[in-house]
Design an enzyme around this catalytic site. Structure first.
Site, PDB file in Angstrom:
ATOM      1  N   ASP A   1      92.831  24.474  39.030  1.00 56.90           N
ATOM      2  CA  ASP A   1      93.855  25.126  38.191  1.00 56.90           C
ATOM      3  C   ASP A   1      93.803  26.651  38.293  1.00 56.90           C
ATOM      4  OD1 ASP A   1      91.356  24.773  36.878  1.00 56.90           O
ATOM      5  OD2 ASP A   1      92.260  25.162  34.923  1.00 56.90           O
ATOM      6  N   HIS A   2      93.082  27.147  39.288  1.00 57.37           N
ATOM      7  CA  HIS A   2      93.021  28.604  39.531  1.00 57.37           C
ATOM      8  C   HIS A   2      93.379  28.961  40.974  1.00 57.37           C
ATOM      9  CE1 HIS A   2      91.117  29.595  35.585  1.00 57.37           C
ATOM     10  NE2 HIS A   2      90.858  28.298  35.667  1.00 57.37           N
TER      11      HIS A   2
END
Ligand SMILES: [Zn+2]
Length: 249
Positions: free
Chosen positions: A97-98
């Site tokens: 998610d980064h």
């Protein structure tokens, strides 16, 4: 420098993963965002959110919500920037998610620690899901600049080490003119409750280092009179300026 917060959708995890062992069985929806920095020395992005197809395929239980407007290219378009114009991409760490939007930044140099890259490519068994999106890196193709220790990567833009959540997690201190410095914590600090209660998240490589990372962020904030921006806290996120609005000048 101008600092833009890019809205890249949201996910759901259990509150006991936000605050380790607390309130098991309580789902929490949290924001996922990136930071675009328009700097005289180049165009930088810190964290790029998640890839919707990847999450639907590999982690559908995190219930992704990402409208077409909440993709990295759409967010940059609001500011009039094309993904291929980005010069540098920094990921606080390589959890899915980064890193999901890195694929669009076709001309960007990836600034990272070799330790984080190695860990991501050869993860411990319990890190495999976190490190499941490897689309950000193609060996021999992705331009990479390795850093060690704390590094000022451009004037007023300093990456400082906050390991624990992952092996070589970095946080970002940005010092724009005309406002207080800003600290983007990545997952070293998920929420303000993390900071206040000193309770680390449930996802981590090393719990002791994770506590030290929270202390370090507090210390860097004190030394620089900086405002802290946790990575995944919905209420404050909704009160911050979102792109195309920006901080600094
Ligand atoms: Zn993470």
């Amino acid at each position: 420098m101008k600092i833009y917060l890019l809205d890249l959708g949201s996910l759901v995890i259990d509150r006991s993963d936000v605050l380790w062992h607390i309130d098991v069985g309580t789902p929490v929806r949290f924001p996922v965002y990136g930071v675009y920095i328009d700097h005289p020395e180049g165009k930088f992005i810190f964290d790029t959110g998640y890839d919707l197809d990847h999450v639907n395929k590999v982690l559908p239980f995190e219930l992704p919500e990402q409208s077409p407007e909440q993709t990295l290219p759409a967010q940059l378009a609001k500011i009039g920037v094309k993904p291929e114009e980005i010069d540098y991409v920094i990921n606080s760490h390589f959890h899915f998610d980064h890193v999901g939007g890195n694929r669009y930044l076709t001309n960007a140099t990836l600034i990272t620690s070799k330790h984080e890259l190695r860990s991501c490519l050869v993860p411990e068994p319990f890190e495999r899901l976190g490190y499941s999106d490897l689309s950000f890196y193609t060996r021999g193709q992705t331009k990479v600049e390795f850093i060690e220790g704390d590094v000022e990567i451009a004037k007023g833009l300093t990456l400082f080490e906050t390991p624990g959540h992952t092996i070589a997690h970095y946080s970002l201190l940005a010092e724009p003119e005309g406002r207080r410095p800003m600290i983007f914590c990545g997952d070293a600090v998920y929420t303000f409750e993390t900071l206040e209660r000193m309770i680390i998240g449930g996802f981590h490589l090393d719990p002791v280092d994770s506590v030290s990372a929270i202390k370090r962020i507090r210390q860097v904030a004190r030394e620089n009179d900086a405002e802290i921006f946790p990575s995944h806290d919905m209420e404050p996120w909704l009160t911050w300026k979102h792109a195309p609005d920006y901080y600094g000048k």
